[in-house]
Motif scaffolding. Sequence first.
Motif, short mmCIF file in Angstrom:
data_model
loop_
_atom_site.label_atom_id
_atom_site.label_comp_id
_atom_site.label_asym_id
_atom_site.label_seq_id
_atom_site.Cartn_x
_atom_site.Cartn_y
_atom_site.Cartn_z
N SER A 86 31.13 -1.49 -47.56
CA SER A 86 32.01 -2.55 -48.04
C SER A 86 33.16 -2.01 -48.88
CB SER A 86 31.19 -3.57 -48.85
OG SER A 86 30.65 -2.96 -50.02
N GLU A 87 33.07 -0.74 -49.31
CA GLU A 87 34.11 -0.16 -50.16
C GLU A 87 35.24 0.48 -49.37
OE1 GLU A 87 33.10 2.21 -53.50
OE2 GLU A 87 31.05 1.42 -53.63
N TYR A 88 35.11 0.58 -48.06
CA TYR A 88 36.12 1.29 -47.31
C TYR A 88 36.24 0.74 -45.89
CZ TYR A 88 31.97 3.72 -45.50
OH TYR A 88 30.75 4.00 -44.95
N GLU A 89 37.31 1.11 -45.26
CA GLU A 89 37.51 0.84 -43.84
C GLU A 89 37.34 2.17 -43.09
OE1 GLU A 89 41.05 -0.25 -40.66
OE2 GLU A 89 41.32 -0.77 -42.78
N LEU A 90 36.41 2.20 -42.17
CA LEU A 90 36.14 3.41 -41.41
C LEU A 90 37.04 3.47 -40.18
CD1 LEU A 90 34.35 5.94 -40.84
CD2 LEU A 90 32.81 4.39 -39.59
N GLN A 91 37.73 4.57 -40.02
CA GLN A 91 38.52 4.81 -38.81
C GLN A 91 37.98 6.09 -38.15
OE1 GLN A 91 42.74 4.60 -39.50
NE2 GLN A 91 42.61 2.55 -40.37
N ALA A 92 36.81 5.93 -37.53
CA ALA A 92 36.07 7.07 -37.01
C ALA A 92 36.85 7.86 -35.97
CB ALA A 92 34.74 6.59 -36.42
N GLU A 93 37.58 7.15 -35.09
CA GLU A 93 38.30 7.85 -34.05
C GLU A 93 39.35 8.81 -34.58
OE1 GLU A 93 38.31 4.67 -35.05
OE2 GLU A 93 39.54 3.51 -33.65
N TYR A 94 39.80 8.55 -35.81
CA TYR A 94 40.81 9.42 -36.42
C TYR A 94 40.20 10.33 -37.50
CZ TYR A 94 43.54 5.83 -34.14
OH TYR A 94 44.04 4.95 -33.20
N GLY A 95 38.88 10.24 -37.66
CA GLY A 95 38.23 11.08 -38.66
C GLY A 95 38.67 10.76 -40.07
N ALA A 96 38.85 9.46 -40.37
CA ALA A 96 39.43 9.06 -41.65
C ALA A 96 38.67 7.88 -42.25
CB ALA A 96 40.90 8.72 -41.50
N VAL A 97 38.77 7.80 -43.56
CA VAL A 97 38.21 6.69 -44.33
C VAL A 97 39.30 6.17 -45.26
CG1 VAL A 97 36.50 6.01 -46.05
CG2 VAL A 97 35.87 7.63 -44.24
N VAL A 98 39.51 4.85 -45.30
CA VAL A 98 40.51 4.24 -46.18
C VAL A 98 39.77 3.36 -47.19
CG1 VAL A 98 42.57 2.80 -46.34
CG2 VAL A 98 42.20 4.24 -44.32
N PHE A 99 39.78 3.80 -48.46
CA PHE A 99 39.10 3.04 -49.50
C PHE A 99 39.96 1.85 -49.92
CE2 PHE A 99 36.88 7.05 -49.82
CZ PHE A 99 35.58 6.66 -50.13
N HIS A 100 39.27 0.76 -50.30
CA HIS A 100 40.00 -0.43 -50.72
C HIS A 100 40.65 -0.24 -52.09
CE1 HIS A 100 38.29 -2.26 -47.25
NE2 HIS A 100 37.07 -2.40 -47.74
N VAL A 101 40.04 0.62 -52.91
CA VAL A 101 40.62 0.90 -54.24
C VAL A 101 40.73 2.41 -54.40
CG1 VAL A 101 39.66 -1.21 -55.26
CG2 VAL A 101 38.35 0.92 -55.36
N GLN A 102 41.59 2.81 -55.31
CA GLN A 102 41.83 4.23 -55.55
C GLN A 102 40.58 4.90 -56.12
OE1 GLN A 102 44.70 5.17 -58.70
NE2 GLN A 102 45.75 6.53 -57.25
N GLN A 103 40.33 6.12 -55.63
CA GLN A 103 39.22 6.92 -56.11
C GLN A 103 39.70 7.86 -57.23
OE1 GLN A 103 35.96 6.31 -54.41
NE2 GLN A 103 37.39 4.62 -54.08
N GLN A 104 38.74 8.36 -57.98
CA GLN A 104 39.10 9.31 -59.03
C GLN A 104 39.52 10.64 -58.41
OE1 GLN A 104 39.20 8.58 -62.33
NE2 GLN A 104 38.65 6.47 -61.75
N ALA A 105 40.48 11.31 -59.02
CA ALA A 105 40.94 12.60 -58.51
C ALA A 105 39.81 13.62 -58.50
CB ALA A 105 42.11 13.11 -59.34
N SER A 106 38.84 13.45 -59.38
CA SER A 106 37.74 14.40 -59.47
C SER A 106 36.61 14.09 -58.49
CB SER A 106 37.17 14.42 -60.90
OG SER A 106 36.71 13.12 -61.26
#
Length: 346
Positions: A86-106
């Motif tokens: 629920s925290e992200y949109e999976l785009q498996a065909e492109y090998g990518a994950v798009v989070f709904h909110v910004q993640q910590q740099a660490s």
Amino acid sequence: MAKTPFKKLGSVEILSAHLNGIQHAVNNMEDVLGMKTAPKAGVQLLPYTDMPDPGLRYRIYEGPDNNWLYDPEPVIKRNGQIVSPSEYELQAEYGAVVFHVQQQASDVITADYTHITNQSAKMEQVDSQHAALEARVVALEQNGGGGGGGSFLAYLVKHYPGTYRSHGISPQNNATGVAVLANSIDIFPFVAHETIICDMMGGQVSAAVSGGLTSFAVYTDNNGYPGTLIAQTGAVDCSTTGWKEAAFTTGPVTLQAGNYWIGRFCNAALSFHGLSPAGINPVPSAPPLGSDNINNSNGLGAGVGGIRYALAFGNGAFPETFPAVGDGPQYLERNAYGSPWIRRKP
């Protein structure tokens, strides 16, 4: 060959329909090639951090592999802990994950996934078959038969379902009126170039004898010599000329690709159509011509094409294990052979 009529787009706005067409073409190629897959675990995803707006950074994460599968579903982890989908949109065909909110740099974002590799199951199968064929050709060229396999042309003569093949490359008889001995088994090398199911055997009687009977059988190969009985037919009436055939008494048999022997057993001095020495499968275990245990009264010099075993016909039953040369059988050299034939089940 059919080709999708892609055109140069020039300086136009790229639409989703354009990409859909390319993606569909890629999927078609993947289907044809039978692409292989591989699982990976704990692969670190790298964030996009070059956006002018700092608030958009650390939201898109991409892995080193594209073409993930949705099934099995990839598992995304943050600092070793599973992240809820629920925290992200999976785009498996492109090998990518798009989070709904910004993640910590660490944060360390990793993924467990299965992806399509650059290996094709279909091409590996073709390569394997090609290598086997090349090895077969080399063997045939080196020893004139490759362990009983006949000539390379035999590979090109397909044994189609519902058709008969014999102990050579010819798909039909090319010799007629070949006399055979009463109370004797003649047996010949047979090659199955692929897995086949066989249900019948037969032969073409060219000179009949009242009360004449014939039975047929197939044997395993034992280092270039007949081995053990696989199956045989019942006795066939040969009191008239023409094609004679019978089913195996135990039902159809499956022959894996490899070398076998097919035989004919007669109770009378019949004559059969058959094959000439040109293009038959030679007997790989035969000694040099002129040896004492070669049955040849004519000095043919054409090569040994079969084995003959003098045996009382009785009810036409073949021996379970074919006896060794010296215990009755002799290598057989003739200018024509009264050939048995075996049918691939329709």
